[in-house]
Design a protein around this motif. Sequence first.
Motif, PDB file in Angstrom:
ATOM      1  N   PRO A 128      -5.647  -5.513   7.106  1.00 54.45           N
ATOM      2  CA  PRO A 128      -4.767  -4.927   7.714  1.00 54.45           C
ATOM      3  C   PRO A 128      -4.191  -5.060   9.005  1.00 54.45           C
ATOM      4  CG  PRO A 128      -6.775  -3.765   8.021  1.00 54.45           C
ATOM      5  CD  PRO A 128      -7.123  -4.937   7.034  1.00 54.45           C
ATOM      6  N   PRO A 129      -2.978  -4.975   9.228  1.00 57.94           N
ATOM      7  CA  PRO A 129      -2.386  -5.552  10.741  1.00 57.94           C
ATOM      8  C   PRO A 129      -3.769  -4.724  11.645  1.00 57.94           C
ATOM      9  CG  PRO A 129      -1.147  -3.702   9.753  1.00 57.94           C
ATOM     10  CD  PRO A 129      -2.103  -4.070   8.765  1.00 57.94           C
ATOM     11  N   GLY A 133       2.075  -2.119   7.177  1.00 60.02           N
ATOM     12  CA  GLY A 133       0.881  -1.161   6.914  1.00 60.02           C
ATOM     13  C   GLY A 133       1.159   0.179   6.480  1.00 60.02           C
ATOM     14  N   THR A 134      -0.035   0.830   6.300  1.00 62.15           N
ATOM     15  CA  THR A 134       0.147   1.990   5.693  1.00 62.15           C
ATOM     16  C   THR A 134      -0.096   3.143   6.723  1.00 62.15           C
ATOM     17  OG1 THR A 134      -0.584   1.302   3.231  1.00 62.15           O
ATOM     18  CG2 THR A 134      -0.921   3.379   4.203  1.00 62.15           C
ATOM     19  N   GLY A 165      -5.787   3.407   5.461  1.00 59.94           N
ATOM     20  CA  GLY A 165      -4.564   2.644   5.839  1.00 59.94           C
ATOM     21  C   GLY A 165      -4.905   2.188   7.096  1.00 59.94           C
ATOM     22  N   ASP A 166      -3.854   1.908   7.950  1.00 67.51           N
ATOM     23  CA  ASP A 166      -3.664   0.998   9.123  1.00 67.51           C
ATOM     24  C   ASP A 166      -3.667   1.663  10.339  1.00 67.51           C
ATOM     25  OD1 ASP A 166      -3.943  -1.220   7.452  1.00 67.51           O
ATOM     26  OD2 ASP A 166      -2.048  -0.820   6.876  1.00 67.51           O
ATOM     27  N   CYS A 167      -3.304   3.111  10.240  1.00 73.45           N
ATOM     28  CA  CYS A 167      -3.261   3.945  11.517  1.00 73.45           C
ATOM     29  C   CYS A 167      -3.362   5.521  10.974  1.00 73.45           C
ATOM     30  CB  CYS A 167      -2.032   3.742  12.140  1.00 73.45           C
ATOM     31  SG  CYS A 167      -0.452   4.775  11.579  1.00 73.45           S
ATOM     32  N   VAL A 225       2.992  -0.014  13.073  1.00 68.01           N
ATOM     33  CA  VAL A 225       2.399  -0.170  11.945  1.00 68.01           C
ATOM     34  C   VAL A 225       3.470  -0.523  10.782  1.00 68.01           C
ATOM     35  CG1 VAL A 225       0.820   0.832  10.057  1.00 68.01           C
ATOM     36  CG2 VAL A 225       0.477   1.175  12.602  1.00 68.01           C
ATOM     37  N   ARG A 241       0.992  -1.078   0.014  1.00 68.89           N
ATOM     38  CA  ARG A 241       0.077   0.062   0.088  1.00 68.89           C
ATOM     39  C   ARG A 241       0.873   1.329   0.049  1.00 68.89           C
ATOM     40  NH1 ARG A 241      -5.324  -0.300   3.741  1.00 68.89           N
ATOM     41  NH2 ARG A 241      -6.184  -2.338   2.906  1.00 68.89           N
TER      42      ARG A 241
END
Length: 496
Positions: free
Chosen positions: A338-339, A360-361, A387-389, A355, A210
């Motif tokens: 995602p994580p 992750g993104t 994204g992831d955070c 992340v 990503r």
Amino acid sequence: MAGKSPLVVVGDALLDRDLTGHADRLAPDAPVPVVADCAERVRPGGAALAAWLAARDGRDVTLITGLDDGPAARELRRLLEPWLELIPLPMSGALPEKTRILAQGRPVARLDRGGGRVREATAAARAALAAGPAVLVSDYGRGAAHALREELRRRPPVVWDPHPRGGPPTPGTRLVTPARSEARGFAAGLTGDRPAPGTPGAPPDEATGRRSDLRTVTEEAAALVRHWRVGAVTVTLGARGALLSYGEHPLLVPATADHHGDACGAGDRFAATAAGLLADGALVGEAVEGAVTAASAFVGAGGAGALAGPAHPSGTSHPSRTAHGAGASAHTSGAPHPPGPPAPGDDPAAVIARVRAAGGTVVAAGGCFDLLHAGHVGLLQAARRIGDCLVVCVNSDASVRRRKGEGRPVNPLADRVRVLRALACVDAVAVFDEDTPERLLAELRPDVWVKGGDYAAAELPEAALLQEWGGQAVLLPYLDGRSSTALMARAAEGAR
């Protein structure tokens, strides 16, 4: 349905058939599943599905498509004629058919037959195209769009849904809607730098990571806008929504919900919704937002495989006079899981490190957030889904005062940070004392920097900074009429 503009759909129709059963054993003579107790469902496919969905929305639809006299074409006519006006184009060969075999609701095999192609346009087709107020081209590469190419050049479509086997959209088209893999293939054909999808060395969709993918999509969409000389290109990104480019900084429209159901037909739902909204006078950005919402709902409801039976509610009448529009629907294929989310309220550096370690993104958004309102919350929720955070960069009290004047902020920094950290969509908050967040962004190095869609392209000075580490600045849709200043003015008026 009153108030909805008519739509002409030009493209290549298919007959789609689903054989759905259950599989609990392998065949004794080969390691393949035995799908038992199959139920058959037949529906329009390709351009016919896009036209049928638009008609079910309560729109007066004319479909110009290739049809022969075979059994598949007769079945397709039976499905379509209660809903829309059908103008056939002569074909060489049989109407294409696509049969999916599903077990426990998941496809295990697909059978294709029928290689018919449109031979030529007809006077009736040209007349219908000239009279129609808005045109959607659903080009599956079977010759319908090519046969009417000159007519489409003279009156560019509102939406062109392309296919790798089809031709390029006509210049002047308002919106082109390739899927992610299609956009990659079209862009690769311009430069030759990257292998097209399905060729040796080509990365699979959604597997390229990503972090670099959003910037790559942005560059590809902008290149296609320029090369095709169209108004805009929106690349559909599956569960992530769609990215809209006019050739400058993109608008990213996240999906309203993350559905991992059957995405078959979601592209047709997206294109039909966008074309209908543009025909009704919506702006391109509004049409894309509506199409993303419709496509998400479509996938969540089971996709094309869950569509209701073919009979029109009245049994005979044209839908523009009697039918009520079928519910909304959607565009999107699955994205990687995602994580796990970071713990809320963590140190931004620690959140980002965790992340990134999980692949992750990292998404960042910024602002004063003096009086938190629905526009802020909607923007932050949408940013988090990218994204992831999500790290929120917030102006210090001194920074707010320099920007907004004496008397601001109304809420001190500690209160603003506490409220932001309480939002489920916010993973961390970082504070900057300068007038702009560039120094903080250079420290955090997010993969995506988000601004509300009320910012013009010229007001994204952070975009060049993000490019230094391969990040991407994007716009997100913003709720109109919401602002801290407006809230303060209403409160003051109420007090008086």
